[in-house]
Design an enzyme around this catalytic site. Structure first.
Site, mmCIF file in Angstrom:
data_model
loop_
_atom_site.group_PDB
_atom_site.id
_atom_site.type_symbol
_atom_site.label_atom_id
_atom_site.label_comp_id
_atom_site.label_asym_id
_atom_site.label_seq_id
_atom_site.Cartn_x
_atom_site.Cartn_y
_atom_site.Cartn_z
ATOM 1 C CG ASP A 27 47.671 29.294 46.487
ATOM 2 O OD1 ASP A 27 48.813 29.763 46.334
ATOM 3 O OD2 ASP A 27 46.658 30.003 46.637
ATOM 4 C CG ASP A 81 47.033 31.712 49.914
ATOM 5 O OD1 ASP A 81 48.251 31.807 49.731
ATOM 6 O OD2 ASP A 81 46.190 31.830 48.998
ATOM 7 C CD GLU A 82 52.344 29.349 48.028
ATOM 8 O OE1 GLU A 82 53.107 28.922 47.179
ATOM 9 O OE2 GLU A 82 52.401 30.513 48.462
HETATM 10 P P1 TTP Z 1 47.835 34.386 46.371
HETATM 11 O O1 TTP Z 1 47.659 32.957 46.738
HETATM 12 O O2 TTP Z 1 48.911 34.743 45.435
HETATM 13 O O3 TTP Z 1 46.497 34.949 45.732
HETATM 14 P P2 TTP Z 1 44.996 34.620 46.093
HETATM 15 O O4 TTP Z 1 44.874 33.537 47.099
HETATM 16 O O5 TTP Z 1 44.307 35.873 46.424
HETATM 17 O O6 TTP Z 1 44.419 34.135 44.695
HETATM 18 P P3 TTP Z 1 44.701 32.747 43.942
HETATM 19 O O7 TTP Z 1 45.625 31.954 44.780
HETATM 20 O O8 TTP Z 1 43.350 32.138 43.789
HETATM 21 O O9 TTP Z 1 45.277 33.151 42.634
HETATM 22 O O10 TTP Z 1 48.051 35.254 47.668
HETATM 23 C C1 TTP Z 1 47.409 34.960 48.903
HETATM 24 C C2 TTP Z 1 46.999 36.250 49.586
HETATM 25 O O11 TTP Z 1 48.136 37.093 49.753
HETATM 26 C C3 TTP Z 1 46.004 37.052 48.785
HETATM 27 O O12 TTP Z 1 44.655 36.655 49.037
HETATM 28 C C4 TTP Z 1 46.288 38.448 49.239
HETATM 29 C C5 TTP Z 1 47.760 38.461 49.595
HETATM 30 N N1 TTP Z 1 48.525 39.098 48.512
HETATM 31 C C6 TTP Z 1 48.819 40.456 48.621
HETATM 32 O O13 TTP Z 1 48.474 41.090 49.626
HETATM 33 N N2 TTP Z 1 49.488 41.063 47.601
HETATM 34 C C7 TTP Z 1 49.865 40.399 46.472
HETATM 35 O O14 TTP Z 1 50.464 40.999 45.558
HETATM 36 C C8 TTP Z 1 49.561 39.001 46.367
HETATM 37 C C9 TTP Z 1 49.948 38.228 45.137
HETATM 38 C C10 TTP Z 1 48.898 38.408 47.409
HETATM 39 MG MG MG Z 2 45.937 31.779 46.933
#
Ligand code: TTP
Ligand code: MG
Length: 415
Positions: A16, A111-112
């Site tokens: 991720d 992103d995962e």
């Molecule tokens: P995540 O992987 O949940 O968050 P992240 O990559 O920003 O942070 P980390 O993994 O380091 O904790 O989500 C991926 C992307 O999805 C995030 O960059 C933005 C988007 N997103 C939203 O638009 N709204 C949300 O509520 C979440 C959780 C994510």
């Molecule tokens: Mg992320």
């Protein structure tokens, strides 16, 4: 004696990206680096935080928080609006890089990814070495950090990747699962929401160790059959290890924008030929075949149309794709019209190995498949388009505006 890792163990990796949207912004705008940065709604408006940099998280800002609250927590943060087109493009690049590690990838979100690494150990080393390789490739090629977890199934891999963020790498081998899970707060488990959270606190269950003392019957009684069974299994680290790579991509497409509008049929033909080869190669690299071929064109006034054709047999063959696209181009009256952009797409994707068409595959198709395989190997070693079929000349590069760069190479792509 501590049991050592077993080559026959099933192992899943979950990866991720860290603060994905915010990291892309910080990477691409030097002045944002190292600063609290919030991607989301415009301050002063309603709307929420999509994500924020780790620097902003120190002030308590989180995804889904109202933007007004984020402003209160850190008024001097940089606030930017999301640029989804760019994030989607970077996301495709991430998945392309991951395919260099393993072809068995499931895209879980933008992103995962879940990746089956069971078969890679003899080839690439220990689970930690494989995880570090994936991280390094993403760092070196895309200048982004991610957190990676490895475990015997999807649940443990995901919990492991969440365990240390940002830039984490956590490997949990089968004999370590219970020790990893027991101290974990209940809220980390899947399916713990507001309602279930209330029941857990009423029962005085705050960690997995306590949860494990409850029988299956009693969990079903408190949470209902489905959730009760799920919590019972999760507490013991039991979950599926199945990776579903077909969902990795629903379509593949490449497109080219011309620097000046193009009506020259030879240039357009060559362009479509190059794009067909490019999507075909991409499908082959993912071991996919397509049942639908799509032609996209954009006129000088920006009107964009797509035309598609379903194929009698699934394919990832350059020539079959090009012939279909060319037919679509001619049949739809695009000849002699100036075009700003052309694109070729594949959809109706299926795993090449599982294709029912294998049963009706002709000798000629099988031979062609082998030839493409050999060509792809040469092209991946010596650069795309080192060799191809003779009928197309390369489109001269000065007629093209190309988007997307990797490893110093110019390439057209949107997919
Ligand atoms: P995540 O992987 O949940 O968050 P992240 O990559 O920003 O942070 P980390 O993994 O380091 O904790 O989500 C991926 C992307 O999805 C995030 O960059 C933005 C988007 N997103 C939203 O638009 N709204 C949300 O509520 C979440 C959780 C994510
Ligand atoms: Mg992320």
């Amino acid at each position: 004696m501590i049991p050592m890792e077993n080559f026959n163990d099933r192992l899943v990796m979950h990866l991720d990206l860290d603060a994905f949207f915010a990291s892309v912004e910080q990477r691409d705008q030097a002045e944002y680096a190292g600063k609290p940065l919030v991607v989301g709604a415009r301050p002063g408006n309603r709307g929420v935080v999509a994500t924020c940099s780790y620097e902003a998280r120190r002030y308590g800002i989180r995804s889904a928080m109202p933007i007004s609250e984020a402003v209160k927590l850190c008024p001097h943060a940089i606030f930017v609006r999301p640029d989804m087109k760019r994030y989607n493009k970077v996301s495709s690049q991430v998945f392309e890089v991951l395919r260099e590690v393993s072809p068995v990838i499931e895209k879980a979100s933008i992103d995962e990814a879940y990746i089956d690494i069971s078969g890679l150990r003899r080839l690439l080393g220990s689970p930690r070495e494989i995880a570090m390789q994936a991280k390094q490739r993403i760092q070196q090629q895309l200048r982004l950090t991610c957190s990676v977890g490895v475990g015997p199934n999807r649940l443990i891999a995901k919990l492991a990747s969440e365990f240390r963020k940002p830039d984490g790498c956590t490997v949990i081998l089968p004999h370590e699962v219970q020790r990893f899970l027991d101290p974990m707060p209940i809220r980390n488990l899947r399916g713990v929401g507001k309602q279930t959270g209330k029941i857990f606190s009423k029962l005085g269950i705050s960690d997995v160790r306590t949860l494990r003392q409850y029988s299956l019957e009693s969990l079903k009684h408190h949470f209902g059959t489905k959730a009760g069974m799920s919590f019972y299994a999760q507490a013991r680290g039991q979950a599926s290890a199945e990776i579903r790579p077909a969902s990795a991509s629903k379509s593949i497409s490449k497109e080219t924008t011309f620097a000046v509008d193009q009506a020259d049929i030879a240039v357009l033909k060559n362009g479509l030929h190059t794009l067909s080869s490019s999507v075909a190669r991409s499908a082959r690299s993912k071991q996919l075949t397509a049942t639908v071929v799509v032609l996209k064109v954009r006129f000088p006034d920006f009107e964009t149309v797509t035309r598609q054709q379903r194929l009698p047999l699934a394919t990832n063959n350059d020539r079959e794709i090009f012939e279909t696209v060319w037919q679509l181009y001619r049949q739809n009256g695009f000849e002699h019209k100036p075009l700003r952009l052309i694109g070729v797409g594949l959809s109706g994707l299926q795993s090449a190995g599982e294709s029912a068409d294998l049963f009706v595959e002709t000798e000629q198709r099988i031979a062609q498949g082998r030839l493409y395989h050999a060509m792809d190997k040469i092209n991946s070693k010596y650069g795309a388009e080192s060799i191809g079929f003779g009928s197309h000349q390369k489109v001269s590069h000065d007629t093209l505006t190309q988007t997307g760069r990797r490893a110093g190479k110019r390439r057209d792509e949107t997919g």
